[in-house]
Design an enzyme around this catalytic site. Structure first.
Site: not given
Ligand SMILES: [Zn+2]
Ligand SMILES: [Zn+2]
Length: 434
Positions: A115, A173
């Site tokens: 991401d 994440e």
């Molecule tokens: Zn980051």
């Molecule tokens: Zn990262």
């Protein structure tokens, strides 16, 4: 054909695959996994062009959060034709790929996050983000491409592979706990048996020179929690505060008390960071507002400290409000646990780096860093290690280069072959150990 291990370093890991009771000298003909094949680093270097191409394509079209359909499509395309069992996520656009070696052995998991961040890119790169307000400013485009490269590299060795590799392509994440979602959707059981070890790489645009690896045993990254406080007072005329209930000085007292809490309630050798990053109240100088609101992040390095924070912070906030006759709502949201590297797996990663790349290419970090990672959810279930990889362009000073998350952060393509090779080396050597 080619022995890749330098003699001076092989002792770091070599004894682990020797049969018990036999010294190394006693079995000179013992088979080394690399002996009959091209060195992994050479294969990774050959793949570097296509890994860079995939990285640039992902970089151009960054996606944020748990739903990354375009990134997922690029990964599936890169993996097509490989001998992998592929499944995709339900609640998120994850990709789980399983490579079953022809020889029996354990399972190892490799993770790459996919991401981007809500940042508008200012790098001026030819492959810069074409999406306003989104940028791969944390280098996850490199992780995704390197993991796809490792999947290709390891697939070519399927006939010799003593065990199974799970490739975990993870969305979300950056604050969305994508790893936790993937665990609840079964990534750790994707091969039918639990991994014996899990590894993640993370590039950094500063601090480390390009190609330098860094890890450590024990805490590697902080736990990160969010504190949301609303102090409810009673508004009124600013000239007559005794007729109102002013939430601003009470909230200000809370901000300072949180700093005192850090120094008076926690062991200085188990550090805590609390930062109030947002504080809002009122509209003008002569009106006392009804409420004040602030947000803070709390970072800690042990499960015990994280639990203590969740208990002490709300109590402190509510107590201060009560002592002034006001009321406060406190939400303490535990977001990411502390990322703890297993000591043996961190030592194994360090030894692998020293052996495959040279001891000068790895460092044992003296301290953990205060960032947080949702790979912590994986490491809570499976022993493993999180490894940083320097990707600072050679013409920048790692000490002053813009950091990850900056609109100016640059990650050099030269790191791609190195990361691809380390992913593959970690899997190959860990499987060979059994
Ligand atoms: Zn980051
Ligand atoms: Zn990262």
């Amino acid at each position: 054909m080619i022995i890749v291990m330098a003699r001076g370093h092989e002792a770091i890991w070599w004894p682990r695959i020797i049969e018990p009771g036999l010294s190394r000298r006693a079995q000179p003909e013992a088979r080394r996994p690399e002996e009959e094949t091209v060195p992994v680093r050479d294969e990774a270097a050959k793949l570097a062009g296509e890994v860079a191409e995939l990285r640039h394509a992902i970089h151009r079209e960054p996606e944020i959060g748990l739903d990354l359909p375009k990134t997922q499509a690029k990964v599936l395309d890169a993996l097509s034709g490989l001998p992998l069992e592929i499944s995709t996520g339900q609640a998120l656009s994850s990709v789980t790929a399983v490579l079953r070696g022809a020889r029996p052995g354990p399972v190892v998991l490799l993770r790459g996050d996919m991401d981007a961040l809500p940042v508008t890119e200012e790098t001026g790169l030819p492959y810069a983000s074409a999406v306003p307000g989104a940028m791969h400013a944390c280098g996850h485009d490199l992780h995704t491409a390197m993991l796809a490269g490792a999947a290709k590299l390891l697939s070519a060795r399927q006939a010799d592979l003593p065990g199974t590799v799970i490739f975990m392509f993870q969305p979300g994440e950056e604050g969305y706990a994508g790893a936790r979602h993937m665990i609840s959707e079964g990534v750790l059981d994707a091969a039918g048996q639990r991994p014996v070890a899990a590894y993640a790489l993370h590039v950094t645009s500063n601090k480390l020179p390009c190609g330098m690896f860094s890890t450590r045993p024990g805490p590697m990254l902080a736990a990160a929690d969010q504190i949301t406080v609303t102090v409810h007072g009673r508004g009124g005329h600013a000239s007559q505060p005794h007729r109102a209930a002013d939430p601003i000085p009470v909230a200000a007292e809370m901000v300072l008390a949180l700093q005192t809490l850090v120094t008076r309630k926690f062991d200085v050798f188990d550090p805590i960071v609390i930062t109030v990053g947002s504080f809002h109240a009122g509209t003008t100088d002569n009106v006392i507002p009804d409420r004040a609101r602030f947000l803070a992040t709390a970072r800690s390095y042990s499960a015990a400290s994280q639990a203590a924070l969740a208990d002490l912070v709300p109590r402190l906030i509510k107590g201060i409000a009560l002592s002034h006759g006001l009321h406060a709502d406190v939400e303490y949201a535990a977001e990411y646990p502390v990322t703890v590297n297993d000591a043996a797996e961190a030592a194994f990663a360090t030894a692998t780096i020293a052996d495959a790349f040279g001891p000068e290419r790895g460092e044992t970090a003296e301290f953990p860093i205060t960032g947080a990672e949702d790979f912590s959810f994986v490491l809570n279930e499976v022993p493993g290690a999180f490894v940083f990889l320097g990707a600072c362009p050679p013409d920048r000073d790692p000490e002053s280069a813009p950091t990850n998350h900056s609109a100016l952060a640059l990650f050099d393509d030269a790191a791609l072959a190195e990361g691809t090779a380390l992913y593959a080396e970690l899997a190959l050597r860990r499987l060979a150990r059994g």
